[in-house]
Motif scaffolding. Sequence first.
Motif, PDB file in Angstrom:
ATOM      1  N   CYS A   1      19.171  23.383 -51.598  1.00 14.97           N
ATOM      2  CA  CYS A   1      18.333  24.040 -50.596  1.00 14.97           C
ATOM      3  C   CYS A   1      19.055  25.274 -50.043  1.00 14.97           C
ATOM      4  O   CYS A   1      20.204  25.167 -49.605  1.00 14.97           O
ATOM      5  CB  CYS A   1      18.021  23.066 -49.464  1.00 14.97           C
TER       6      CYS A   1
ATOM      7  N   CYS B   1      13.016  20.394 -50.503  1.00 16.48           N
ATOM      8  CA  CYS B   1      14.228  19.844 -49.904  1.00 16.48           C
ATOM      9  C   CYS B   1      13.880  18.556 -49.152  1.00 16.48           C
ATOM     10  O   CYS B   1      13.031  18.573 -48.261  1.00 16.48           O
ATOM     11  CB  CYS B   1      14.844  20.864 -48.948  1.00 16.48           C
TER      12      CYS B   1
ATOM     13  N   CYS C   1      15.275  19.171 -45.040  1.00 15.81           N
ATOM     14  CA  CYS C   1      14.655  20.064 -44.044  1.00 15.81           C
ATOM     15  C   CYS C   1      13.200  20.385 -44.360  1.00 15.81           C
ATOM     16  O   CYS C   1      12.518  21.012 -43.548  1.00 15.81           O
ATOM     17  CB  CYS C   1      15.460  21.350 -43.890  1.00 15.81           C
TER      18      CYS C   1
HETATM   19 ZN    ZN Z   1      16.855  21.959 -46.787  1.00 12.81          ZN
END
Ligand code: ZN
Length: 172
Positions: A13, A33, A36
Amino acid sequence: MSLKDNAHVFPYCPFCRAGMGVRLEGGTERPACPECGFVQYLNPAPGAAVIIRRGKKVCLVQRKFEPKKGMWTLPTGFMEWNEDAPLAAAREALEETGLVVKITRLHSVESGLLPPDIPVLVVFFQGKETGGQMVAGDDAAAVGFFDLDDLPGPIAFASHLKTLNSLGKEIL
Ligand SMILES: [Zn+2]
């Protein structure tokens, strides 16, 4: 092409550096990801090109760099973040040919592939010279105006060849 084989998928990410996973979104698997929530949307890269004529001749530039180094195209390049397509076409024409070009009309839109593996969408315009002086610049090794039945060399991209063919004369 599966995500596993796509070299453009981020392994990590770019925001939180976690290892990227996959998320199903609207029936399409996308790199995502798990930490997040960042989703990587993979889209074709938009470019612009311009057809500049002097009588029956058309302006072509020879590519200075790979891919397709030494082959010929209409003046062309990728759009910058803050540009619209006509602005990008006129900028690329100036950078590659030295000619100041006024974009006059939309010619066609073609999908293509920039080797080895970047899908592109190219917006082809017609343009008129309004100034400048012809000189090969930026990523062009040479520039000139050529008859459609007497091209200086092979055309680098199928989308450009198709556009040249649409000007009224079948090439190759
Ligand atoms: Zn992330």
